[in-house]
Design a protein around this motif. Structure first.
Motif, PDB file in Angstrom:
ATOM      1  N   GLY A  32       0.822  -1.205   0.000  1.00  0.00           N
ATOM      2  CA  GLY A  32       0.000   0.000   0.000  1.00  0.00           C
ATOM      3  C   GLY A  32       0.855   1.255   0.000  1.00  0.00           C
ATOM      4  O   GLY A  32       1.752   1.419   0.837  1.00  0.00           O
ATOM      5  N   ALA A  36       0.577   6.106   4.970  1.00  0.00           N
ATOM      6  CA  ALA A  36       1.224   5.200   5.927  1.00  0.00           C
ATOM      7  C   ALA A  36       2.308   4.370   5.250  1.00  0.00           C
ATOM      8  O   ALA A  36       3.416   4.228   5.789  1.00  0.00           O
ATOM      9  N   ARG A  67     -12.480  11.128  -3.395  1.00  0.00           N
ATOM     10  CA  ARG A  67     -13.245  11.794  -2.330  1.00  0.00           C
ATOM     11  C   ARG A  67     -13.977  12.996  -2.903  1.00  0.00           C
ATOM     12  O   ARG A  67     -13.650  13.448  -4.000  1.00  0.00           O
ATOM     13  N   ALA A 148      -0.027  -1.695   4.954  1.00  0.00           N
ATOM     14  CA  ALA A 148      -0.446  -0.285   5.032  1.00  0.00           C
ATOM     15  C   ALA A 148      -1.568  -0.051   4.027  1.00  0.00           C
ATOM     16  O   ALA A 148      -1.530   0.886   3.233  1.00  0.00           O
ATOM     17  N   ARG A 151      -7.197   1.972   6.775  1.00  0.00           N
ATOM     18  CA  ARG A 151      -8.265   1.525   7.687  1.00  0.00           C
ATOM     19  C   ARG A 151      -9.644   1.914   7.155  1.00  0.00           C
ATOM     20  O   ARG A 151     -10.657   1.473   7.677  1.00  0.00           O
ATOM     21  N   ARG A 153     -10.752   1.304   3.981  1.00  0.00           N
ATOM     22  CA  ARG A 153     -10.671   0.645   2.676  1.00  0.00           C
ATOM     23  C   ARG A 153     -12.067   0.376   2.099  1.00  0.00           C
ATOM     24  O   ARG A 153     -12.329   0.589   0.936  1.00  0.00           O
ATOM     25  N   MET A 339      -6.636 -11.208   3.152  1.00  0.00           N
ATOM     26  CA  MET A 339      -5.173 -11.141   3.161  1.00  0.00           C
ATOM     27  C   MET A 339      -4.560 -11.793   4.411  1.00  0.00           C
ATOM     28  O   MET A 339      -3.592 -12.526   4.319  1.00  0.00           O
ATOM     29  N   CYS A 378      -3.708  11.497  10.154  1.00  0.00           N
ATOM     30  CA  CYS A 378      -3.062  10.318   9.546  1.00  0.00           C
ATOM     31  C   CYS A 378      -1.645  10.606   9.073  1.00  0.00           C
ATOM     32  O   CYS A 378      -0.810   9.713   9.051  1.00  0.00           O
TER      33      CYS A 378
HETATM   34  C1  LIG Z   1     -13.544  11.655   3.808  1.00  0.00           C
HETATM   35  C2  LIG Z   1     -12.256  11.499   4.549  1.00  0.00           C
HETATM   36  C3  LIG Z   1     -11.569  12.629   4.968  1.00  0.00           C
HETATM   37  C4  LIG Z   1     -10.367  12.504   5.658  1.00  0.00           C
HETATM   38  N1  LIG Z   1      -9.726  13.635   6.082  1.00  0.00           N
HETATM   39  C5  LIG Z   1      -8.579  13.519   6.763  1.00  0.00           C
HETATM   40  C6  LIG Z   1      -7.882  14.661   7.220  1.00  0.00           C
HETATM   41  O1  LIG Z   1      -8.320  15.797   7.065  1.00  0.00           O
HETATM   42  N2  LIG Z   1      -6.710  14.483   7.874  1.00  0.00           N
HETATM   43  C7  LIG Z   1      -6.205  13.246   8.132  1.00  0.00           C
HETATM   44  O2  LIG Z   1      -5.150  13.144   8.740  1.00  0.00           O
HETATM   45  N3  LIG Z   1      -6.870  12.124   7.721  1.00  0.00           N
HETATM   46  C8  LIG Z   1      -8.023  12.239   7.055  1.00  0.00           C
HETATM   47  N4  LIG Z   1      -8.693  11.127   6.650  1.00  0.00           N
HETATM   48  C9  LIG Z   1      -8.179   9.815   7.022  1.00  0.00           C
HETATM   49  C10 LIG Z   1      -7.169   9.403   6.024  1.00  0.00           C
HETATM   50  O3  LIG Z   1      -7.567   9.556   4.704  1.00  0.00           O
HETATM   51  C11 LIG Z   1      -6.866   7.970   6.160  1.00  0.00           C
HETATM   52  O4  LIG Z   1      -6.763   7.607   7.503  1.00  0.00           O
HETATM   53  C12 LIG Z   1      -5.540   7.793   5.446  1.00  0.00           C
HETATM   54  O5  LIG Z   1      -5.721   7.983   4.064  1.00  0.00           O
HETATM   55  C13 LIG Z   1      -5.011   6.514   5.661  1.00  0.00           C
HETATM   56  O6  LIG Z   1      -3.793   6.465   4.951  1.00  0.00           O
HETATM   57  P1  LIG Z   1      -3.243   5.055   4.706  1.00  0.00           P
HETATM   58  O7  LIG Z   1      -1.955   5.202   3.996  1.00  0.00           O
HETATM   59  O8  LIG Z   1      -3.271   4.279   5.958  1.00  0.00           O
HETATM   60  O9  LIG Z   1      -4.343   4.374   3.755  1.00  0.00           O
HETATM   61  P2  LIG Z   1      -4.810   4.727   2.289  1.00  0.00           P
HETATM   62  O10 LIG Z   1      -4.676   6.156   1.977  1.00  0.00           O
HETATM   63  O11 LIG Z   1      -6.154   4.092   2.131  1.00  0.00           O
HETATM   64  O12 LIG Z   1      -3.753   3.941   1.399  1.00  0.00           O
HETATM   65  C14 LIG Z   1      -3.767   2.530   1.300  1.00  0.00           C
HETATM   66  C15 LIG Z   1      -3.142   2.151  -0.030  1.00  0.00           C
HETATM   67  O13 LIG Z   1      -3.045   0.735  -0.082  1.00  0.00           O
HETATM   68  C16 LIG Z   1      -3.425   0.285  -1.370  1.00  0.00           C
HETATM   69  N5  LIG Z   1      -3.881  -1.096  -1.227  1.00  0.00           N
HETATM   70  C17 LIG Z   1      -4.993  -1.504  -0.564  1.00  0.00           C
HETATM   71  N6  LIG Z   1      -5.118  -2.838  -0.623  1.00  0.00           N
HETATM   72  C18 LIG Z   1      -4.056  -3.299  -1.328  1.00  0.00           C
HETATM   73  C19 LIG Z   1      -3.627  -4.604  -1.727  1.00  0.00           C
HETATM   74  N7  LIG Z   1      -4.324  -5.705  -1.415  1.00  0.00           N
HETATM   75  N8  LIG Z   1      -2.486  -4.729  -2.453  1.00  0.00           N
HETATM   76  C20 LIG Z   1      -1.769  -3.605  -2.783  1.00  0.00           C
HETATM   77  N9  LIG Z   1      -2.136  -2.343  -2.426  1.00  0.00           N
HETATM   78  C21 LIG Z   1      -3.266  -2.196  -1.717  1.00  0.00           C
HETATM   79  C22 LIG Z   1      -4.512   1.258  -1.772  1.00  0.00           C
HETATM   80  O14 LIG Z   1      -4.715   1.294  -3.158  1.00  0.00           O
HETATM   81  C23 LIG Z   1      -3.994   2.579  -1.208  1.00  0.00           C
HETATM   82  O15 LIG Z   1      -3.193   3.271  -2.140  1.00  0.00           O
HETATM   83  C24 LIG Z   1      -9.859  11.224   5.943  1.00  0.00           C
HETATM   84  C25 LIG Z   1     -10.558  10.091   5.509  1.00  0.00           C
HETATM   85  C26 LIG Z   1     -11.738  10.210   4.830  1.00  0.00           C
HETATM   86  C27 LIG Z   1     -12.456   8.957   4.399  1.00  0.00           C
END
Ligand SMILES: Cc1cc2nc3c(=O)[nH]c(=O)nc-3n(C[C@H](O)[C@H](O)[C@H](O)COP(=O)(O)OP(=O)(O)OC[C@H]3O[C@@H](n4cnc5c(N)ncnc54)[C@H](O)[C@@H]3O)c2cc1C
Length: 398
Positions: A32, A36, A67, A148, A151, A153, A339, A378
């Protein structure tokens, strides 16, 4: 054939051996490339760990591309960066989602992060001293795997009785669309969390019909700004306090800024905002207009949804309402069951039991990041967790 990157910028080729089993990467595969995953990969490479990132999509920041068009961060610009990159001059205090997309791309380019796009990891398996990853492009193996995948998803909507027969529309908050699409419509928002308040903040700027907010509990709610000050700026201080003290500060701020929301049907949250981040993973909601609309009676707070009928929604109180559209701001699931489900590392909601530098001693080399909400948001959390995981992996390798 695949390449990984080390701190020296050297690219190491990993190829399958003659048995057909993939060669084991003496380092980490990060699954991912969201905030993160990118932050963890950066920290691993900085710590001298050979690292490869697998991303299912064909480009970065796919969730942010989808979004709603008016989405701005709730977290402040200066506290929503990734190591070595920041938002360009002139970016507003709460950046638009397009600025986040640019930030991810700048980050990956600046640090030349080795991302393999279009690789979906379906399942991972522990092989005693390494991890085997079954992916859409064939098996891969590494000593460490950092999950990563996000959360938020999979949008989650409860299975309400009668919802299939409802003549109105039910959408998850992930598919909110444009606030202007709701002009003239009667809207019920279910859920008084972060997404529910985000929807209501935007809807309160539009001439909708009657709006309702169905709340199970009172929210942990902070204003986006107090005067000209972005409240998120205080998040590092809040994060450094013991949870109970942070709960008390947040509750006092909520009361001071909004007054008694109980008068409008929103009782205080059952437990404090900081404590709930860890106990039921509920993020703190940010108000940017919704509370004024509640106080003005444009949004009426109602009890929980009991069931749907063809022409409306029956609430736990027995009262019926007839919205045109129901926005289910009812959260997300990690979707990690396929997974890692067989490994026994998920709780009943599919959230990993371990996150960041904590891991299961029976499953060495398995790490999760980005699986909990945080006061800091995040981005800051991604940096902290990524650095902590990299520190532990580097230490184990020494
Ligand atoms: C509407 C909304 C508004 C938000 N606003 C804020 C904010 O203002 N400030 C803030 O800090 N947070 C905010 N968040 C929270 C934040 O977006 C998420 O907590 C954050 O994006 C998480 O980042 P991440 O890297 O953990 O996951 P993600 O951004 O979801 O990244 C996960 C990645 O993993 C990839 N992936 C998934 N499964 C697989 C797989 N099986 N194999 C390979 N790749 C895979 C995906 O394609 C994706 O690119 C918001 C969330 C939402 C829904």
């Amino acid at each position: 054939m695949t390449t990984t990157k080390t701190r020296m910028g050297m690219e190491a080729e990993i190829s399958s051996d003659w048995t057909g089993e993939p060669a084991i990467l003496e380092g980490a595969i990060v699954i991912g490339a969201g905030a993160a995953g990118l932050a963890a990969a950066y920290a691993l490479i900085e710590a001298g760990v050979a690292t490869e990132i697998l991303e299912r999509e064909g480009r970065l920041a796919e969730p942010w591309h989808h979004r709603h068009e008016n989405l701005h961060l709730n977290t402040h610009r200066d506290l929503s960066t990734l190591p070595g990159v920041s938002f360009p001059k002139g970016t507003p205090a709460f950046p638009h989602r397009s600025a986040v997309i640019r930030l991810f791309n700048d980050f990956a380019q600046t640090h030349r992060l080795p991302i393999a796009f279009g690789v979906v990891v379906d399942e991972i398996e522990f092989r005693g001293d390494h991890w085997l990853l079954k992916t859409s492009t064939g098996p891969r193996a590494a000593r460490h795997v950092v999950i990563a995948t996000g959360r938020d998803r999979q949008p989650f909507i409860p299975a309400w009785k009668g919802m299939k027969d409802f003549s109105g529309k039910i959408v998850h908050s992930a598919h909110f669309g444009r606030a202007s699409d709701y002009a003239g419509k009667k809207v019920l928002v279910v859920g008084a969390g972060n997404s529910g308040f985000d929807a209501l903040n935007h809807l309160s700027g539009v001439e909708t019909g009657q709006m309702w907010l169905s709340a199970r509990n009172g929210p942990s709610l902070l204003p986006k700004r107090i005067g000209k000050i972005a409240v998120h700026r205080f998040s590092p201080v809040m994060a450094s306090l013991p949870a109970r003290l942070a709960d008390a500060v947040m509750a006092a701020t909520q009361r001071l800024v909004f007054g008694d929301l109980g008068k409008y049907g929103l009782p205080p949250a059952p437990s404090g905002g900081a404590s709930r981040l860890g106990s039921d993973y509920t993020a703190i909601a940010a108000d940017d207009g919704a509370v004024d609309a509640i106080k003005a009676g444009r949004i009426i707070v109602v009890p929980q949804v009991k069931e749907f009928r063809h022409d409306g929604v029956v609430l736990e109180s027995g009262q019926s309402i007839a919205p045109d559209t129901v926005i289910a701001a009812t959260g997300y699931r990690t979707g990690l069951e396929t997974m890692v489900g067989r490994l026994g590392v998920l709780d009943a909601k599919g959230v990993p039991l371990f996150n960041g530098p904590a891991n299961d001693p029976k499953l060495p080399g398995l790490w999760f990041t980005g699986m909990r909400p945080s006061i800091r948001g995040c981005f800051a959390n991604a940096r902290i967790q990524g650095a902590a995981i990299a520190g532990r992996i580097a230490k184990q390798r020494r």
